[in-house]
Design an enzyme around this catalytic site. Structure first.
Site, PDB file in Angstrom:
ATOM      1  N   ARG A  63     -62.499   1.202 -97.038  1.00  0.00           N
ATOM      2  CA  ARG A  63     -63.845   0.638 -96.988  1.00  0.00           C
ATOM      3  C   ARG A  63     -64.117  -0.035 -98.330  1.00  0.00           C
ATOM      4  O   ARG A  63     -63.414   0.228 -99.310  1.00  0.00           O
ATOM      5  CB  ARG A  63     -64.888   1.712 -96.717  1.00  0.00           C
ATOM      6  N   SER A  81    -104.068 -12.242-106.043  1.00  0.00           N
ATOM      7  CA  SER A  81    -102.962 -11.460-106.580  1.00  0.00           C
ATOM      8  C   SER A  81    -103.089 -10.060-105.984  1.00  0.00           C
ATOM      9  O   SER A  81    -104.113  -9.394-106.152  1.00  0.00           O
ATOM     10  CB  SER A  81    -103.035 -11.407-108.105  1.00  0.00           C
ATOM     11  N   LYS A 129     -65.910   3.782 -90.221  1.00  0.00           N
ATOM     12  CA  LYS A 129     -64.507   4.197 -90.243  1.00  0.00           C
ATOM     13  C   LYS A 129     -63.734   3.538 -89.103  1.00  0.00           C
ATOM     14  O   LYS A 129     -62.655   2.981 -89.316  1.00  0.00           O
ATOM     15  CB  LYS A 129     -64.424   5.720 -90.141  1.00  0.00           C
ATOM     16  N   GLY A 167     -69.976  13.443 -95.937  1.00  0.00           N
ATOM     17  CA  GLY A 167     -70.005  14.898 -95.772  1.00  0.00           C
ATOM     18  C   GLY A 167     -71.089  15.411 -94.849  1.00  0.00           C
ATOM     19  O   GLY A 167     -71.283  16.609 -94.726  1.00  0.00           O
ATOM     20  N   CYS A 216     -99.241  -8.265-108.507  1.00  0.00           N
ATOM     21  CA  CYS A 216     -99.154  -7.773-109.884  1.00  0.00           C
ATOM     22  C   CYS A 216     -99.153  -6.256-109.956  1.00  0.00           C
ATOM     23  O   CYS A 216     -99.192  -5.683-111.026  1.00  0.00           O
ATOM     24  CB  CYS A 216    -100.261  -8.357-110.742  1.00  0.00           C
TER      25      CYS A 216
END
Ligand code: PEP
Ligand code: MG
Length: 899
Positions: free
Chosen positions: A337, A784, A24, A102, A852
């Site tokens: 913003r 892998s 802000k 909030g 994977c």
């Protein structure tokens, strides 16, 4: 800390100083420097907050620095804080670097006291306004700064309204509000043992400290843990001259967006409320009007606002959201913003901005996220139709589900077994509901938030879920729920639930496939007239992501159909072809024979029967992935998974014996099943261990791969198999299997007269393999990372057991921000991946590295895999586009969260 600047005037900062000034503060400074009408003020830095939290008090210089800036503010406004005749009032607002809506505190109207309230009345010409402002200060200050239960103030205000026979604040006049102030003052006295502080500066200092303290409020700590916001970042505090939107009908307050955050369309979007302060808009006490109406209410303010909005958009090069106030026809900017937006809007806006010359394609790729793309791939409800909306709950897991309402897991399973589509409706779910959740199309609960059991498990399964639909009265015993309008939905009635919006309807809402998926499927040409804006944006952005990414994207697929789809979705090969499903169905009997084999010959006969079937599987997959690598993993799960269930079989045998007709075959099978029973199969005889213990099993699979490859080659194809050994923990295991595989490969090549040389590599999915990766790499051409098992084994919990049992509690308590099975735990499991990758490459510089596990399709994890230098990620077909996008974003240094 002499010489430290703890306080910055708005004219001294910029939007790039979010860490120091908070979001802000940084944006207020930016707007001030753009010459926009921002009320004057100053920002106390996050450094000051950190000092306060660390030392239990403000830095010694802070008081003087605040005084200096306050004096400048007073000069700019031509008023003194709390002056009895004409008071300057300020707001004290929190503002951290990361948005925490909030979570922290704000106090308005600081500077009012028993004297200055009279001055304010005189200056504003409105007694009512002055007393209303004073009661708001005492209320907010009492609650936030003095820690008094807010309900006490609400109750006192309600009592006065009731005495006056009204429900609206607006019906209270100055005398009534003075009465409210008296009652509020009494509450403060009773709960703090002192009068409401009259010294304006004391009010301000206490409010500043209260904002600092609110950083460590319980809800803020929990929020940060969940959102992975560092706990030590601290908040900045903005002290801003008050401007008033509640001075009469020529005043008001509003919010605005520079584009539609829902669709991305350009235009004027927002809401305005006359004669109100910001909190009234949020509280929804009165109805707002659409922003375009401001033009007829106050053309001057409206025109100025439009000018500022277009300026802000070209300055920030993005959609901005704005809070503003009009005080007696004068416009003031209170906040801006870069604004939140829906997934579709994010893609559209990114390419619009490119077309407007504001950003380039690199930036467009950074501006959207894989999560947003994933949202666009779910089927959607077609809007319209005549289904009746019953309520709206929380959008816990996206998707569109239609089915008959059932109220228990047992019913869900029973109905689904007979081919019915069901939606499982519960008050809340628990681990016993797992089978029902699997059987249902979607899950609807009336309790619990986004980290409730239902929400967490549904997201993990990719199942549609609406949770916390509190307006619904769910009666599971009577098998019905009641909507707020009295509609009763009985078991078997069809409902539709939208996991992307939280909406719940009675009846069937038609579903349409996502246009984005139709595009990926090749059914929609992005250049044609049939394609909409969204498809064109997705196409442009993904095409660019493909150009810039370093990571390759492969898929996890073990059927020709999945392979072909993944290829259409952009996969460049298969990173994991699991072979276990190829042993199910009719072939289960062959596996039984293999297990029960009495001697080498019987075993070999079973293997010989399996081999041509396996070969056919591979032929089809190699064809679907012609020219691209196909990593085939040799059998991984314990063999008893292919045998009948122990209890079931025991019953069958017992019943047969009871009847005096013992079945020899079943008896042998039962002995085998008993013999192979494991308490912890995940840690038992599986993977490479199986290959070493069951003679000929892996050799059969290698032969099938090699023969299929030869046959494809002979037919003019270009098969590129790679052979992968699962669950290796010691190099010796790999060496032994490798030797065998090479022998079989040489035999097949010799027999066919065709040269196939698949790479032979291993999964790294046991912690020991990661720790000894240097030695293992001497015998592996590729690694892998199997991050599913690696996560289980690093944390010491089995996914099947723990995810439904207690993960939602771990999420609620903030121990996990996100399940480590969804997003790679970088510090623990990731550390092992890094060690494995680095030591593997040190031993064998051309070692091919991939992943994977399911993390291969998780946006945040893809960034990590890019960072540690893997060559590719492999994920399920539907995640392939997400991985392509995130691989592009990672290469461009984008933050994962995006806009
Ligand atoms: C893994 O463990 O990450 C993996 C891909 O193997 P699976 O999930 O089949 O155990
Ligand atoms: Mg595994």
């Amino acid at each position: 800390m002499a010489g430290v600047t703890w306080v910055y005037d708005f004219s001294e900062g910029s939007k790039d100083q979010k860490d120091l000034l908070g979001g802000k503060g940084a944006n207020l400074a930016e707007m001030t420097n753009l010459g926009l009408p921002v009320p004057p003020g100053f920002t106390i830095t996050t450094d000051a907050c950190r000092h306060y939290l660390e030392h239990g008090g403000t830095p010694p210089e802070l008081g003087d620095q605040v005084s200096e800036h306050l004096t400048a503010l007073e000069k700019a406004m031509g008023k003194t804080l709390g002056d009895p005749a004409d008071p300057l009032l300020v707001s004290v607002r929190s503002g951290a670097a990361a948005s925490m809506p909030g979570m922290m505190e704000t106090v308005l109207n600081v500077g009012l006291n028993d004297d200055s309230v009279q001055g304010l009345a005189g200056q504003s010409g409105s007694e009512r306004f002055a007393w209303d402002s004073y009661r708001r200060l005492i209320q907010m200050f009492g609650k936030t700064v003095q820690g008094i239960d807010g309900e006490l103030f609400d109750d006192a205000l309600d009592a006065v309204k009731e005495e006056q026979g009204t429900e609206s604040d607006l019906d209270l006049d100055a005398d009534h509000l003075r009465d409210v102030v008296d009652r509020f003052r009494a509450i403060v006295r009773e709960h703090t043992g002192r009068d409401f502080p009259q010294d304006p500066r004391e009010q301000m200092d206490l409010a500043i400290n209260a904002v600092f303290d609110s950083w460590n409020s319980e809800r803020a700590i929990l929020y940060r843990r969940r959102e992975r916001i560092p706990g030590d970042a601290g908040t900045a505090v903005n002290v801003v001259a008050m401007v008033f939107g509640n001075l009469g009908m020529d005043s008001g307050t509003g919010v605005a967006f520079t584009r539609d955050p829902g669709s991305g369309e350009q235009g004027v979007y927002g809401d305005y409320l006359q004669n109100a302060q910001g909190e009234d808009v949020v509280a929804g006490i009165r109805n707002t009007v659409p922003l375009p109406d401001l033009e007829s209410i106050d053309k001057g303010a409206y025109d100025e606002l439009m000018g500022i909005m277009s300026r802000l958009e070209s300055h920030y090069r993005d959609l901005c959201d704005i809070e503003f106030t009009v005080e007696r026809n004068k416009l003031w900017m209170l906040q801006t913003r870069v604004g939140k937006r829906t997934a579709g809007a994010a893609f559209r806006i990114a390419t619009q901005l490119v077309d407007e010359g504001l950003i380039d394609m690199d930036e467009a790729v950074r501006r959207v996220t894989g999560d947003q793309l994933a949202q666009l791939m779910f089927p959607r409800f077609v809007s319209g139709g005549d289904a009746q909306q019953l309520t709206q709950g929380m959008n816990a897991s996206p998707g569109a589900a239609v089915g008959k309402a059932v109220f228990s897991s047992e019913e869900a399973v029973r109905w689904a077994d007979r081919g019915e589509k069901v939606v499982l409706v519960r008050r809340e779910t628990n681990p016993d509901d797992l089978s029902g959740m699997i059987a249902a199309e979607g899950v609807l609960t009336s309790r619990g938030g986004k980290t409730s059991h239902a929400a967490v498990v549904a997201r993990g399964m990719g199942k549609t879920c609406v949770c916390g639909a509190e307006e619904l009265q769910v009666d599971t015993k009577a098998k019905r729920f009641t909507a707020p309008d009295g509609t009763v939905v009985e078991e078997g009635d069809v409902v539709s639930i939208d996991g992307s919006t939280g909406k719940v309807w009675l009846g069937e809402v038609p579903v349409e496939p996502s246009s984005v998926v139709r595009y990926f499927e090749g059914e929609l040409d992005p250049e044609s007239g049939d394609a909409d804006d969204l498809v064109r944006s997705v196409h442009r952005i993904l095409t660019h992501a493909d150009q810039v990414r370093r990571l390759d994207v492969r898929t996890n697929a073990d059927t020709p159909a999945d392979s072909a789809r993944a290829r259409r979705f952009g996969a460049r090969g298969i990173g994991l072809c699991r072979t276990e499903h190829m042993f199910l169905g009719d072939r289960r009997q062959l596996v039984e024979k293999l297990i029960l084999a009495d001697g080498d010959d019987e075993r070999q006969a079973a293997l010989d029967a399996l081999e041509p079937l396996q070969k056919q599987d591979f032929l089809e997959i190699f064809e679907a992935m012609d020219g691209l690598p196909v990593t085939v993993r040799l059998l991984d799960p314990p063999l008893h998974e292919f045998l009948p269930d122990l209890t079931e079989l025991s019953v069958r045998v017992a019943v047969a014996e009871e009847r005096g007709e013992p079945d020899e075959g079943n008896l042998r099978l039962l002995a085998a099943v008993r013999g192979m029973h494991e308490s912890n199969p995940m840690l038992g005889l599986r993977g490479v261990r199986l290959g070493l213990v069951v003679p000929g099993l892996f050799a059969m699979q290698v032969r099938a791969i090699a023969e299929a490859a030869c046959e494809r080659k002979r037919a003019g194809g270009d098969p590129r198999p790679e052979i992968m050994i699962p669950l290796v923990g010691a190099v010796q295991e790999l060496e032994a299997i490798r030797e065998e595989a090479e022998r079989v490969l040489a035999e097949v090549c010799e027999e066919c007269g065709i040269d196939v040389r698949p790479l032979i590599g291993t999964m790294i999915e046991v912690p020991r393999a990661a720790l000894t990766a240097g030695e293992i790499a001497e015998h592996a051409e590729f690694f892998s990372f199997g991050t599913n098992d690696l996560t289980q084994m690093t944390w010491g919990f089995s996914r099947d057991d723990v995810e439904a049992a207690f993960f939602h509690q771990y999420l609620d308590k903030g121990i996990f921000g996100i399940s480590p099975f969804e997003s790679l735990d970088r510090d623990g499991v990731g550390r092992l991946v890094r060690i494995g990758a680095e030591s593997g490459r040190a031993a064998r510089p051309d070692l091919k590295l991939g992943v994977c596990g399911e993390h291969g399709g998780d946006p945040d994890s893809v960034h990590f895999f890019h960072e540690v230098g893997l060559d590719y990620v492999s994920c399920s077909p539907f995640r392939v586009p997400v991985a392509r996008l995130e691989a592009g974003r990672a290469a461009l240094g984008a933050e994962r969260a995006g806009s």
